[in-house]
Design an enzyme around this catalytic site. Sequence first.
Site, PDB file in Angstrom:
ATOM      1  N   ASP A   1       0.833  -1.196  -0.066  1.00 32.65           N
ATOM      2  CA  ASP A   1      -0.067  -0.071  -0.012  1.00 32.65           C
ATOM      3  C   ASP A   1       0.918   1.354  -0.194  1.00 32.65           C
ATOM      4  O   ASP A   1       1.634   1.351   0.954  1.00 32.65           O
ATOM      5  CB  ASP A   1      -0.741   0.040   1.236  1.00 32.65           C
ATOM      6  CG  ASP A   1      -1.826   1.155   1.242  1.00 32.65           C
ATOM      7  OD1 ASP A   1      -2.963   1.033   0.535  1.00 32.65           O
ATOM      8  OD2 ASP A   1      -1.410   2.144   1.869  1.00 32.65           O
TER       9      ASP A   1
ATOM     10  N   TYR B   1       3.427   9.376  -0.475  1.00 30.00           N
ATOM     11  CA  TYR B   1       4.584   8.880   0.322  1.00 30.00           C
ATOM     12  C   TYR B   1       5.866   9.310  -0.378  1.00 30.00           C
ATOM     13  O   TYR B   1       7.065   8.812   0.113  1.00 30.00           O
ATOM     14  CB  TYR B   1       4.325   7.400   0.486  1.00 30.00           C
ATOM     15  CG  TYR B   1       2.914   7.121   1.168  1.00 30.00           C
ATOM     16  CD1 TYR B   1       2.093   7.970   1.805  1.00 30.00           C
ATOM     17  CD2 TYR B   1       2.477   5.738   1.138  1.00 30.00           C
ATOM     18  CE1 TYR B   1       0.987   7.735   2.244  1.00 30.00           C
ATOM     19  CE2 TYR B   1       1.170   5.247   1.986  1.00 30.00           C
ATOM     20  CZ  TYR B   1       0.507   6.553   2.313  1.00 30.00           C
ATOM     21  OH  TYR B   1      -0.610   6.315   2.849  1.00 30.00           O
TER      22      TYR B   1
ATOM     23  N   LYS C   1      -2.684   5.765  -4.659  1.00 32.49           N
ATOM     24  CA  LYS C   1      -3.733   6.867  -4.117  1.00 32.49           C
ATOM     25  C   LYS C   1      -3.370   8.389  -5.105  1.00 32.49           C
ATOM     26  O   LYS C   1      -2.300   8.858  -4.783  1.00 32.49           O
ATOM     27  CB  LYS C   1      -3.744   7.026  -2.613  1.00 32.49           C
ATOM     28  CG  LYS C   1      -3.586   5.753  -1.951  1.00 32.49           C
ATOM     29  CD  LYS C   1      -4.034   6.076  -0.522  1.00 32.49           C
ATOM     30  CE  LYS C   1      -3.690   4.891   0.507  1.00 32.49           C
ATOM     31  NZ  LYS C   1      -2.248   4.692   0.948  1.00 32.49           N
TER      32      LYS C   1
ATOM     33  N   HIS D   1      -7.462   9.839  -1.854  1.00 36.42           N
ATOM     34  CA  HIS D   1      -6.822   9.751  -0.739  1.00 36.42           C
ATOM     35  C   HIS D   1      -7.676  10.511   0.450  1.00 36.42           C
ATOM     36  O   HIS D   1      -7.635   9.976   1.505  1.00 36.42           O
ATOM     37  CB  HIS D   1      -5.263  10.354  -0.779  1.00 36.42           C
ATOM     38  CG  HIS D   1      -4.416   9.827   0.335  1.00 36.42           C
ATOM     39  ND1 HIS D   1      -2.982   9.847  -0.086  1.00 36.42           N
ATOM     40  CD2 HIS D   1      -4.332   9.629   1.438  1.00 36.42           C
ATOM     41  CE1 HIS D   1      -2.370   9.181   0.846  1.00 36.42           C
ATOM     42  NE2 HIS D   1      -3.096   9.062   2.030  1.00 36.42           N
TER      43      HIS D   1
HETATM   44  P1  NDP Z   1       0.561   1.488  11.919  1.00 32.44           P
HETATM   45  O1  NDP Z   1      -0.786   1.414  12.919  1.00 32.44           O
HETATM   46  O2  NDP Z   1       0.803   0.388  10.923  1.00 32.44           O
HETATM   47  O3  NDP Z   1       1.740   1.618  12.871  1.00 32.44           O
HETATM   48  C1  NDP Z   1       3.149   1.775  12.555  1.00 32.44           C
HETATM   49  C2  NDP Z   1       3.978   1.923  13.794  1.00 32.44           C
HETATM   50  O4  NDP Z   1       3.953   0.557  14.423  1.00 32.44           O
HETATM   51  C3  NDP Z   1       5.420   2.122  13.320  1.00 32.44           C
HETATM   52  O5  NDP Z   1       6.020   2.879  14.343  1.00 32.44           O
HETATM   53  C4  NDP Z   1       6.238   0.852  13.640  1.00 32.44           C
HETATM   54  O6  NDP Z   1       7.505   1.011  13.950  1.00 32.44           O
HETATM   55  C5  NDP Z   1       5.121  -0.047  14.399  1.00 32.44           C
HETATM   56  N1  NDP Z   1       5.096  -1.346  14.623  1.00 32.44           N
HETATM   57  C6  NDP Z   1       4.718  -1.862  13.436  1.00 32.44           C
HETATM   58  N2  NDP Z   1       4.691  -3.393  13.608  1.00 32.44           N
HETATM   59  C7  NDP Z   1       4.796  -3.513  14.885  1.00 32.44           C
HETATM   60  C8  NDP Z   1       4.990  -4.633  15.920  1.00 32.44           C
HETATM   61  N3  NDP Z   1       4.590  -5.808  15.501  1.00 32.44           N
HETATM   62  N4  NDP Z   1       5.272  -4.360  17.354  1.00 32.44           N
HETATM   63  C9  NDP Z   1       5.203  -3.035  17.907  1.00 32.44           C
HETATM   64  N5  NDP Z   1       5.066  -1.964  16.899  1.00 32.44           N
HETATM   65  C10 NDP Z   1       5.012  -2.057  15.557  1.00 32.44           C
HETATM   66  O7  NDP Z   1       0.483   2.924  11.349  1.00 32.44           O
HETATM   67  P2  NDP Z   1       0.504   3.499   9.943  1.00 32.44           P
HETATM   68  O8  NDP Z   1       0.243   4.804   9.888  1.00 32.44           O
HETATM   69  O9  NDP Z   1       1.841   3.224   9.098  1.00 32.44           O
HETATM   70  O10 NDP Z   1      -0.469   2.696   8.786  1.00 32.44           O
HETATM   71  C11 NDP Z   1      -0.217   1.645   8.145  1.00 32.44           C
HETATM   72  C12 NDP Z   1      -0.392   2.019   6.727  1.00 32.44           C
HETATM   73  O11 NDP Z   1      -1.741   2.634   6.401  1.00 32.44           O
HETATM   74  C13 NDP Z   1       0.590   2.884   6.118  1.00 32.44           C
HETATM   75  O12 NDP Z   1       1.808   2.502   5.920  1.00 32.44           O
HETATM   76  C14 NDP Z   1       0.150   3.465   4.976  1.00 32.44           C
HETATM   77  O13 NDP Z   1       0.068   2.676   4.102  1.00 32.44           O
HETATM   78  C15 NDP Z   1      -1.705   3.409   5.322  1.00 32.44           C
HETATM   79  N6  NDP Z   1      -1.999   4.853   5.777  1.00 32.44           N
HETATM   80  C16 NDP Z   1      -2.831   5.430   4.903  1.00 32.44           C
HETATM   81  C17 NDP Z   1      -3.412   6.752   5.601  1.00 32.44           C
HETATM   82  C18 NDP Z   1      -4.205   7.211   4.679  1.00 32.44           C
HETATM   83  O14 NDP Z   1      -4.807   8.523   4.829  1.00 32.44           O
HETATM   84  N7  NDP Z   1      -5.033   6.702   3.639  1.00 32.44           N
HETATM   85  C19 NDP Z   1      -2.940   7.403   6.675  1.00 32.44           C
HETATM   86  C20 NDP Z   1      -1.806   6.575   7.111  1.00 32.44           C
HETATM   87  C21 NDP Z   1      -1.336   5.383   6.910  1.00 32.44           C
HETATM   88  P3  NDP Z   1       8.774   0.269  13.157  1.00 32.44           P
HETATM   89  O15 NDP Z   1       8.297   0.539  11.670  1.00 32.44           O
HETATM   90  O16 NDP Z   1       9.895   0.858  13.788  1.00 32.44           O
HETATM   91  O17 NDP Z   1       8.694  -1.068  13.154  1.00 32.44           O
END
Ligand code: NDP
Length: 278
Positions: free
Chosen positions: A48, A53, A78, A109
Amino acid sequence: MTALPIPNLSLSSGTTIPQLGAGVYLVKPGEAVDVVGTALEVGYRHIDTASLYGNEAEVGAAIAKSGLARDEVFVTTKLWNTDQSRAAEAFQESLDRLALDRVDLYLIHWPQPMYGEALGAWRSLIDIADSGRASAIGVSNFEISDLRQLIDETGVVPAVNQIELHPLHQRRELVEFCTEHGIVVEAWGPLAQGKSDLFEREELLEIARAHGKSAAQVVLRWHVQQGRVVFPKTVRRARLIENADIFDFALTDGELATIDAFEAGTNFGPDPRTFDKR
Ligand code: NDP
């Protein structure tokens, strides 16, 4: 490279989507080829991304480098807010950056209701889908009123609505509307973006211990067991593997209800009704 055993969900477009993927928001262009390459190597088949991004080129490069056939990887990108009035051109620019001739899912988006351009953008996405260059089209961060407008004006129901959704912010009314209309819900920020005390909560840790899983795995399981698509973001190989290892156990109704009770109306992202980012 063997695919992980991740279920597919049906989309109204007639295509299917792997229920779990890797999200790449805030994955820097410099690390995105490696992160996406690792995700594909450990068996993910759904990425995704978004024009916003700034890593579409790297996502495309990682897919090319993987040697996987195009049909084996589900790619979402998006349309950014400033491009709603030029969606056809912006879509082609995304395809060019991805170096693909088709995406599996193309989303608007944000609704940006204050500009009134989303309906026109949706008409462009319908043309894009008709051309075969997006196998499915949908939206992100749309409220019920935004969805109704698209459906009422065009008769074309978005295949998905990608919204902020996690145990602290469950959007029940919106999810119900989506379910009634056959719109698959994708949960962004499925782990509450790592910005809450969720993973330290004793009720959650107790469930995790009972299944021999981590708190993050339990939260992801809570999502998929309710039919949602998730793509947690991580830059770490071990967590990519951990996050996908959620299809060999099931939460009980009581455990699901315990997590349901975390609802607090707490969003970490912007409010889609007022978010105005140009
Ligand atoms: P998430 O809820 O996926 O959280 C990401 C965070 O959690 C990072 O800091 C990561 O750290 C940490 N993390 C990941 N796996 C674990 C684990 N197993 N245990 C503990 N911590 C963990 O948030 P996102 O905002 O990134 O959402 C996911 C995806 O959704 C985005 O990447 C994007 O593709 C999409 N998105 C879409 C939006 C929209 O407006 N349409 C807005 C925001 C996101 P680390 O990387 O250090 O492991």
